[in-house]
Design a protein around this motif. Sequence first.
Motif, PDB file in Angstrom:
ATOM      1  N   GLN A 296     -19.284 -32.572  20.218  1.00  0.00           N
ATOM      2  CA  GLN A 296     -19.556 -33.920  20.713  1.00  0.00           C
ATOM      3  C   GLN A 296     -21.027 -34.272  20.537  1.00  0.00           C
ATOM      4  O   GLN A 296     -21.376 -35.385  20.122  1.00  0.00           O
ATOM      5  CB  GLN A 296     -19.166 -34.020  22.192  1.00  0.00           C
ATOM      6  CG  GLN A 296     -19.333 -35.428  22.765  1.00  0.00           C
ATOM      7  CD  GLN A 296     -19.249 -35.437  24.281  1.00  0.00           C
ATOM      8  OE1 GLN A 296     -19.952 -34.708  24.961  1.00  0.00           O
ATOM      9  NE2 GLN A 296     -18.380 -36.286  24.819  1.00  0.00           N
ATOM     10  N   THR A 299     -22.340 -34.699  16.768  1.00  0.00           N
ATOM     11  CA  THR A 299     -22.060 -35.930  16.036  1.00  0.00           C
ATOM     12  C   THR A 299     -23.362 -36.665  15.728  1.00  0.00           C
ATOM     13  O   THR A 299     -23.415 -37.497  14.820  1.00  0.00           O
ATOM     14  CB  THR A 299     -21.164 -36.876  16.851  1.00  0.00           C
ATOM     15  OG1 THR A 299     -21.814 -37.182  18.089  1.00  0.00           O
ATOM     16  CG2 THR A 299     -19.798 -36.258  17.122  1.00  0.00           C
ATOM     17  N   ILE A 301     -24.802 -38.518  18.098  1.00  0.00           N
ATOM     18  CA  ILE A 301     -24.800 -39.727  18.921  1.00  0.00           C
ATOM     19  C   ILE A 301     -25.968 -39.767  19.900  1.00  0.00           C
ATOM     20  O   ILE A 301     -26.579 -40.818  20.117  1.00  0.00           O
ATOM     21  CB  ILE A 301     -23.453 -39.845  19.687  1.00  0.00           C
ATOM     22  CG1 ILE A 301     -23.355 -41.198  20.406  1.00  0.00           C
ATOM     23  CG2 ILE A 301     -23.284 -38.694  20.678  1.00  0.00           C
ATOM     24  CD1 ILE A 301     -23.298 -42.385  19.497  1.00  0.00           C
ATOM     25  N   MET A 360     -17.012 -41.774  11.443  1.00  0.00           N
ATOM     26  CA  MET A 360     -18.412 -41.396  11.669  1.00  0.00           C
ATOM     27  C   MET A 360     -19.049 -40.786  10.423  1.00  0.00           C
ATOM     28  O   MET A 360     -20.215 -41.057  10.117  1.00  0.00           O
ATOM     29  CB  MET A 360     -18.514 -40.423  12.856  1.00  0.00           C
ATOM     30  CG  MET A 360     -18.345 -41.089  14.210  1.00  0.00           C
ATOM     31  SD  MET A 360     -18.732 -39.994  15.601  1.00  0.00           S
ATOM     32  CE  MET A 360     -17.280 -38.965  15.620  1.00  0.00           C
ATOM     33  N   PHE A 400     -17.448 -43.218  17.707  1.00  0.00           N
ATOM     34  CA  PHE A 400     -17.704 -42.219  18.743  1.00  0.00           C
ATOM     35  C   PHE A 400     -17.122 -42.680  20.080  1.00  0.00           C
ATOM     36  O   PHE A 400     -16.538 -41.896  20.823  1.00  0.00           O
ATOM     37  CB  PHE A 400     -19.212 -41.986  18.886  1.00  0.00           C
ATOM     38  CG  PHE A 400     -19.579 -41.002  19.966  1.00  0.00           C
ATOM     39  CD1 PHE A 400     -19.605 -39.642  19.709  1.00  0.00           C
ATOM     40  CD2 PHE A 400     -19.899 -41.437  21.249  1.00  0.00           C
ATOM     41  CE1 PHE A 400     -19.940 -38.728  20.701  1.00  0.00           C
ATOM     42  CE2 PHE A 400     -20.233 -40.545  22.250  1.00  0.00           C
ATOM     43  CZ  PHE A 400     -20.249 -39.184  21.968  1.00  0.00           C
ATOM     44  N   TRP A 404     -14.668 -39.145  20.088  1.00  0.00           N
ATOM     45  CA  TRP A 404     -15.336 -37.964  20.622  1.00  0.00           C
ATOM     46  C   TRP A 404     -16.097 -38.223  21.908  1.00  0.00           C
ATOM     47  O   TRP A 404     -16.305 -37.297  22.702  1.00  0.00           O
ATOM     48  CB  TRP A 404     -16.266 -37.374  19.562  1.00  0.00           C
ATOM     49  CG  TRP A 404     -15.526 -36.544  18.577  1.00  0.00           C
ATOM     50  CD1 TRP A 404     -14.916 -36.975  17.431  1.00  0.00           C
ATOM     51  CD2 TRP A 404     -15.256 -35.152  18.678  1.00  0.00           C
ATOM     52  NE1 TRP A 404     -14.296 -35.927  16.805  1.00  0.00           N
ATOM     53  CE2 TRP A 404     -14.490 -34.788  17.543  1.00  0.00           C
ATOM     54  CE3 TRP A 404     -15.588 -34.165  19.608  1.00  0.00           C
ATOM     55  CZ2 TRP A 404     -14.039 -33.490  17.328  1.00  0.00           C
ATOM     56  CZ3 TRP A 404     -15.151 -32.864  19.391  1.00  0.00           C
ATOM     57  CH2 TRP A 404     -14.389 -32.542  18.263  1.00  0.00           C
ATOM     58  N   GLY A 405     -16.520 -39.456  22.151  1.00  0.00           N
ATOM     59  CA  GLY A 405     -17.243 -39.742  23.379  1.00  0.00           C
ATOM     60  C   GLY A 405     -16.441 -39.410  24.616  1.00  0.00           C
ATOM     61  O   GLY A 405     -16.797 -38.505  25.384  1.00  0.00           O
TER      62      GLY A 405
END
Length: 515
Positions: A296, A299, A301, A360, A400, A404-405
Amino acid sequence: MAGGSFGPAGVAKERADQYQGRVTAYVIISCIVAAVGGSIFGYDIGISGGVTSMDEFLEKFFKTVYKKKQHAHESNYCKYNNQGLAAFTSSLYLSGLVATLIASPITRRYGRRISIIIGGLSFLIGAALNASAVDLGMLLLGRIMLGVGIGFGNQAVPLYLSEMAPTHLRGGLNMMFQLATTMGIFTANMVNYGTSKLHPWGWRLSLGLAAAPALLMTVGGLLLPETPNSLIEQGRREKGRQVLERIRGTKNVDAEFEDMVDASELANSIKHPFRNILKRRNRPQLIMAIFMPMFQILTGINSILFYAPVLFQSMGFKGNASLISSALTGAVLCSSTGVSIALVDKWGRRPLLIVGGIQMIVCQIIVATILGLKFGNDQELTKGYSIVVVTVICLFVAAFGWSWGPLGWTVPSEIFPLETRSAGQSITVAVNLFFTFVIAQSFLSLLCALKFGFFLFFAGCVTIMTIFVYIFLPETKGVPIEEMILMWQKHWFWKKIVSEHSDESVVKPENSLGA
């Protein structure tokens, strides 16, 4: 009633089709109030990047960075490269890592509510210290207290949501945590945009307003009921059944209550959950507890969310334009999480994770290509390319936000049996905070060293994790939380490990409920 031969591995009898009840207003309100705990995590992620781009803040605490920022000849990619500035952001996550390990036994022994309350109070103290900071030491102490709050909150809130939610809506209600996180990020971005105009004390207001979600979390913790799972684990079965009947809206909860009692008896027979979680029969859950939060963060993010204003300024966006761009990404993240809440219990976890991962990857490659071809050390992006970069970054953030968030938290929180659930969540949070710390501390240096290759690095990570999900993660949609062990026994890969080592288990004791 005998429970089968899988002992501490969890409930081994399928009773999911006997679960009854409806979605009550009581459980919805409880989950919404508890999920507010996620907003403190999100608010800090959003507020840090904005504050570190404010001149008054840099001039007071990081004079070297402030001077470099004023020099036009400084490399676009390297003007914010400072380990002290990175430590301001990352220190919180290191203290959170330690705090979540302390929170695990407290959450297990005394319940989910007490950890939520401790988390809220710690965050209140941290917000006060940051808002009134007069030197770097006081600033970092405040960050450490914020980290303690996040460690306890992230340990308890996802567990609370998973245990309160009915099976068929567990994914959506669990994602209230991520929705609150994204709303915290968006709120922080808007606060930064407003306070950036308040000279010279705007940064103090930004940091001090963290007390608002912390206060909501503390008061919410005081008012919320304890989860029935936790009450039963503490030996308060009658109270646990009363809460279960209330949140399900029916007195016919025998099947679900029996599963909880079975799981509780096993949990209480395990005196060392961290030692137990290392046994091979728990290997699938342990692997997911490590890899899901790690992927996570990998990524990329958090790099965008932490340093969005800094990142956009490095790309040539000026002053308020960088704050507006970061506010836009925050709004996209918040709205896309709503998409996930609507779809997760219909489509399942795996499809969202895989499709989100592919989106992504494409976005990161596009951004890297534009920056590599059109952006250098001493040049700025044209208006047209700037718009394209912001648009693609928003598409990345959206992917995201609906994959995955929220699912990086949801999946680990729902796969552990009760006896290792708190320990498993502690490992999940610790891994998440460790990699958050690493990325936060190294981001500015990586941006300086890798330049546009920074985005390609994360594209490679997302490729690996998407393949991992496709091969190793079974679908958890609709599986009762106390019957997850059966899911691993049916998976093509994990069944070899779980079945071969079922002899590690002990036979569960008879309980008093009858067959």
